[in-house]
Design an enzyme around this catalytic site. Structure first.
Site, PDB file in Angstrom:
ATOM      1  N   THR A  71       0.844  -1.187   0.000  1.00 28.19           N
ATOM      2  CA  THR A  71       0.000   0.000   0.000  1.00 28.19           C
ATOM      3  C   THR A  71       0.876   1.233   0.000  1.00 28.19           C
ATOM      4  OG1 THR A  71      -1.603   1.346   1.253  1.00 28.19           O
ATOM      5  CG2 THR A  71      -0.233  -0.148   2.531  1.00 28.19           C
ATOM      6  N   ASP A  95      -0.118   3.821   1.297  1.00 28.96           N
ATOM      7  CA  ASP A  95      -0.484   4.497   2.541  1.00 28.96           C
ATOM      8  C   ASP A  95       0.432   4.141   3.708  1.00 28.96           C
ATOM      9  OD1 ASP A  95      -2.616   5.389   1.022  1.00 28.96           O
ATOM     10  OD2 ASP A  95      -4.016   3.903   1.824  1.00 28.96           O
ATOM     11  N   MET A 109      -2.709  11.490  -0.912  1.00 30.84           N
ATOM     12  CA  MET A 109      -3.451  10.295  -0.514  1.00 30.84           C
ATOM     13  C   MET A 109      -3.011   9.797   0.871  1.00 30.84           C
ATOM     14  SD  MET A 109      -3.854   8.078  -4.011  1.00 30.84           S
ATOM     15  CE  MET A 109      -5.291   8.338  -5.041  1.00 30.84           C
TER      16      MET A 109
END
EC number: 2.7.1.11
Length: 343
Positions: free
Chosen positions: A126, A128, A170
């Protein structure tokens, strides 16, 4: 032995490098074959697969973004209802071990399959960087590099026009991209989901900087950033079909509030999916490759129900159930370090 591999959830730089490493390790080290299921768990439900070969096509995957297998999200209820079909697909293709590569949703599904006695080894991905039990996930470094380069460029245009620039990045509910990009680019403030912001404090820092004679202000805003209770109200987007929060452009809404309070031109840049696309950095290629090798080793060692991890410089494994128990969020200490550079 016959290994199955799939990529689930959002795309991410480095996915192809993992696939390449799994195929190479299975073929060269163990003499095993690898089947790729297309479009994530949907491929398992619909028995859509492709044989993966250890050849030039596989070698060319290393620097290629996205995923050659395709990816998709499947609702957990549909996945549970489709368990008999999943088991049939694995049996029809002679799959001994499944290696799902994905983020929180994919790994949660992998943990559930493990509980249903499916031999599984998970690989975390990911941008993130919010998967627990691993120091970092591949894809994060590429997203961070893209965000940092963009903010570097925004400094010069903001300075030329004496503007306030809000840059939305993001990360969903974790502020790792925003925090690290803000530090790396010399941004003047960073707003993350873990630390609700006060609009008056934001404006105080903006005013203070211009009063000192500085020419611009850059604020990095994580897409999941939220105002502190009792301050301002921002529009909410509700939930999508998977129960995930829809983000509604916090930077654009914040820009309106800032312009109400200060006499400065405020502009917004939303980096969006550019952070997820393109060629992975060298760091992500290496990490993804190491994850792929270790996942193949775990599959052949019979270490099922595990997720490969990075701890320090070492690749290890932890139970999938532990990895998906909670998200890895930015701790207070890391935010405090970054806040020393605000203003």
């Amino acid at each position: 032995m016959r290994i199955g591999v799939l990529t689930g959830g959002g795309d991410c730089p480095g996915l192809n490098a993992v696939i390449r490493a799994v195929v190479r390790t299975c073929h060269a080290r163990y003499g095993s074959s690898v089947v790729g299921f297309q479009n994530g768990f949907r491929g398992l439900l619909e028995n859509r697969r492709v044989q993966l070969h250890n050849d030039d096509r596989n070698d060319r995957l290393l620097a290629k973004g996205g995923t050659m297998l395709g990816t998709a999200r499947v609702h957990p209820d549909k996945l549970r209802a489709g368990l008999p079909q999943i088991m049939q697909t694995l049996d029809d293709n002679g799959i001994d071990v499944l290696i799902p590569i994905g983020g929180e949703g994919t790994l949660t599904a992998a943990s559930w399959l493990s509980e249903e006695n499916v031999p599984v080894v998970g690989v975390p991905k990911t941008i993130d960087n919010d998967i627990d039990c691993t120091d970092v996930t591949f894809g994060h470094d590429t997203a961070l590099t893209v965000a940092t380069e963009a903010i570097d460029r925004l400094h010069s245009t903001a300075e030329s026009h004496e503007r306030v620039m809000l840059v939305e990045v993001m990360g969903r509910h974790a502020g790792w991209i925003a925090l690290n990009a803000g530090l790396a680019s010399g941004a003047h403030m960073t707003l993350i989901p873990e630390q609700p912001f006060d609009i008056e404090e934001v404006c105080r820092l903006v005013k203070g900087r211009f009063q000192r004679g500085d020419s611009h202000f850059i604020c990095v805003v994580a897409e999941g950033a939220k105002p502190a209770p009792g301050t301002i109200m921002l529009r909410e987007g509700g939930l999508d079909e998977f129960g995930h929060e829809r983000f509604t452009g916090v930077a654009a809404q914040l820009a309106v509030e800032v312009e109400k309070r200060i006499n400065k031109d405020v502009r917004v840049t939303v980096l969006g999916h550019i952070q997820r696309g393109g060629t992975p950095t060298a760091y992500d290629r290496v990490l993804a490759t190491r994850f792929g090798v270790n996942a193949a080793d775990a599959a052949h060692a019979g270490e099922y129900g595990q997720m490969v991890t990075l701890r320090g410089q070492d690749i290890g494994r932890v139970p999938l159930a532990d990895a998906v128990r909670k998200l890895k969020l930015v701790p207070q200490s890391r935010y405090d370090d970054a806040a020393a550079f605000f203003g």
